[in-house]
Design a protein around this motif. Structure first.
Motif, PDB file in Angstrom:
ATOM      1  N   UNK A 107       0.842  -1.202   0.000  1.00 20.11           N
ATOM      2  CA  UNK A 107       0.000   0.000   0.000  1.00 20.11           C
ATOM      3  C   UNK A 107       0.878   1.253   0.000  1.00 20.11           C
ATOM      4  N   UNK A 108       0.488   2.255  -0.771  1.00 22.48           N
ATOM      5  CA  UNK A 108       1.284   3.467  -0.922  1.00 22.48           C
ATOM      6  C   UNK A 108       1.309   4.279   0.367  1.00 22.48           C
ATOM      7  N   UNK A 109       2.511   4.731   0.730  1.00 23.91           N
ATOM      8  CA  UNK A 109       2.669   5.595   1.892  1.00 23.91           C
ATOM      9  C   UNK A 109       2.501   7.045   1.458  1.00 23.91           C
ATOM     10  N   UNK A 110       1.497   7.703   2.012  1.00 28.90           N
ATOM     11  CA  UNK A 110       1.267   9.119   1.709  1.00 28.90           C
ATOM     12  C   UNK A 110       2.186   9.993   2.565  1.00 28.90           C
ATOM     13  N   UNK A 111       2.377   9.594   3.824  1.00 24.95           N
ATOM     14  CA  UNK A 111       3.303  10.280   4.731  1.00 24.95           C
ATOM     15  C   UNK A 111       4.334   9.260   5.208  1.00 24.95           C
ATOM     16  N   UNK A 168      16.725  17.812  11.521  1.00 23.24           N
ATOM     17  CA  UNK A 168      17.303  16.578  10.996  1.00 23.24           C
ATOM     18  C   UNK A 168      16.180  15.588  10.722  1.00 23.24           C
ATOM     19  N   UNK A 169      16.547  14.499  10.051  1.00 15.87           N
ATOM     20  CA  UNK A 169      15.556  13.476   9.722  1.00 15.87           C
ATOM     21  C   UNK A 169      15.048  13.619   8.300  1.00 15.87           C
ATOM     22  N   UNK A 170      14.164  12.702   7.938  1.00 14.31           N
ATOM     23  CA  UNK A 170      13.622  12.649   6.581  1.00 14.31           C
ATOM     24  C   UNK A 170      12.105  12.715   6.647  1.00 14.31           C
ATOM     25  N   UNK A 171      11.510  13.559   5.816  1.00 11.27           N
ATOM     26  CA  UNK A 171      10.062  13.611   5.704  1.00 11.27           C
ATOM     27  C   UNK A 171       9.699  13.606   4.224  1.00 11.27           C
ATOM     28  N   UNK A 172       8.839  12.644   3.845  1.00  2.73           N
ATOM     29  CA  UNK A 172       8.328  12.543   2.480  1.00  2.73           C
ATOM     30  C   UNK A 172       6.805  12.522   2.561  1.00  2.73           C
ATOM     31  N   UNK A 173       6.178  13.438   1.854  1.00  2.00           N
ATOM     32  CA  UNK A 173       4.723  13.519   1.823  1.00  2.00           C
ATOM     33  C   UNK A 173       4.284  13.535   0.369  1.00  2.00           C
ATOM     34  N   UNK A 174       3.413  12.613   0.005  1.00  2.00           N
ATOM     35  CA  UNK A 174       3.013  12.437  -1.395  1.00  2.00           C
ATOM     36  C   UNK A 174       4.228  12.262  -2.301  1.00  2.00           C
TER      37      UNK A 174
END
Length: 337
Positions: A1-5, A79-85
């Protein structure tokens, strides 16, 4: 399933400056400042799949607003990684904002002095929505939210409930994959809340819209979300199903006793030495509430002892509410460490 966040070890630090006292201290501050680093969000990791409706909750200062601002591209993470859409919200901001909708209960995205429908038309141009798509989609949205009679009115003349319905319509004008809701029903009456909740469920089912809901009104969470993410002091302390949270930490009952005469807490506490009964004052005169284990024998025994000892005018038995469960978690630090 696709991760949106998709968030990995996300952190946000702020520098807090303090001034030295006196004229000498003020002079020294011109050259060197005293500061400390405050971590608002501390290395959180979580993901939200497409079509999920997730409650994002926590007390004031828990880090909700800061993390939401990073997810929407307003703040840059320390710091860290955030991917949205599939995008970096901050680096790909212009492209990214076309894929999300945002409703902040305290802020408006509508123009204050022009008619609601003119705001909608401006947003149509901003998001480059075709006339055909606009007519088909917004016709349904306007009907579902019952805002047809409001379209010719300036936003400043709308009530809070009317404005929030229009804000929601505006946020969904471009059919975003992801909708951020921050206190969307704050201050609204019961009927307007129900209308908004039903509409959100419909959008989720029809378009598979992913919703991240931040609110202090836990009835919204119960009505819309199966999953909750709880924050405390910048950390995630629970991420899972709401039902599991209730079954794990809310396995109890509340017995509400209405007494004929005025009764002190010590009077009811002294009745029980072998049973674990926590007493709290009710919201009316001469009412005390016994918090007990969800065991029919315990419940029966508590009722028997109290009825034998005092004159009772009314008894009510309640399941412990979600609000009570979450309040106890924060007050007692059950899930911390």
């Amino acid at each position: 399933m696709e991760k949106v966040i998709d968030v990995q070890s996300l952190r946000k630090d702020f520098k807090s400056y303090s001034s030295r006292s006196g004229l000498k201290g003020a002079f020294r501050d011109l050259f060197t400042r005293n500061y400390q680093v405050i971590s608002a969000v501390k290395d959180i990791t979580f993901s939200v799949n497409e079509g999920e409706m997730v409650g994002y909750i926590g007390e004031n200062g828990a880090g909700k607003s800061t993390s939401i601002k990073m997810l929407t591209g307003i703040l840059t993470p320390t710091s860290g990684v955030v991917r949205v859409n599939g995008m970096d919200p901050h680096r790909e901001r212009e492209k990214f904002v076309r894929t999300i909708g945002v409703v902040f209960g305290q802020r408006s995205q509508l123009w204050w002095d022009i008619a609601v429908q003119e705001s909608f038309r401006l947003l149509q141009k901003v998001y480059k929505v075709s006339e055909e798509e606009y007519q088909e989609h917004m016709g349904h949205v306007i009907e579902s939210l019952d805002i047809g009679s409001l379209l010719d009115k300036p936003v400043r003349k709308l009530s809070l409930g009317q404005r929030m319905r229009c804000e929601l319509a505006a946020a969904l004008l471009h059919k975003p994959k992801l909708l951020f809701l921050d206190e969307p029903t704050i201050g609204l009456d019961v009927l307007v809340k129900l209308k908004i909740r039903n509409f959100l469920k419909e959008m989720n089912q029809k378009y598979n819209t992913t919703i991240l809901l931040t609110t202090h009104d836990l009835s919204d969470i119960e009505a819309l979300c199966e999953r909750v993410v709880m924050l405390d002091e910048g950390k995630i302390i629970y991420d899972g199903k709401l039902a599991e949270l209730r079954s794990s930490w809310g396995d109890g009952k509340q017995i509400e006793f209405q007494f004929f005469e005025k009764v002190k807490k010590d009077d009811v506490v002294s009745l029980f030495t072998d049973l674990q009964v926590d007493w709290s004052e009710g919201d009316r005169d001469n009412v005390w509430v016994a918090n007990v284990a969800n065991d029919e024998h315990v419940v029966s025994e508590v009722i028997r002892v109290v009825v034998d000892s005092f004159r009772i005018s009314d008894i009510k038995i309640h399941e412990i509410s979600t609000e009570e469960v979450i309040r106890n978690i924060y007050e007692e630090g059950i899930l911390n460490g």
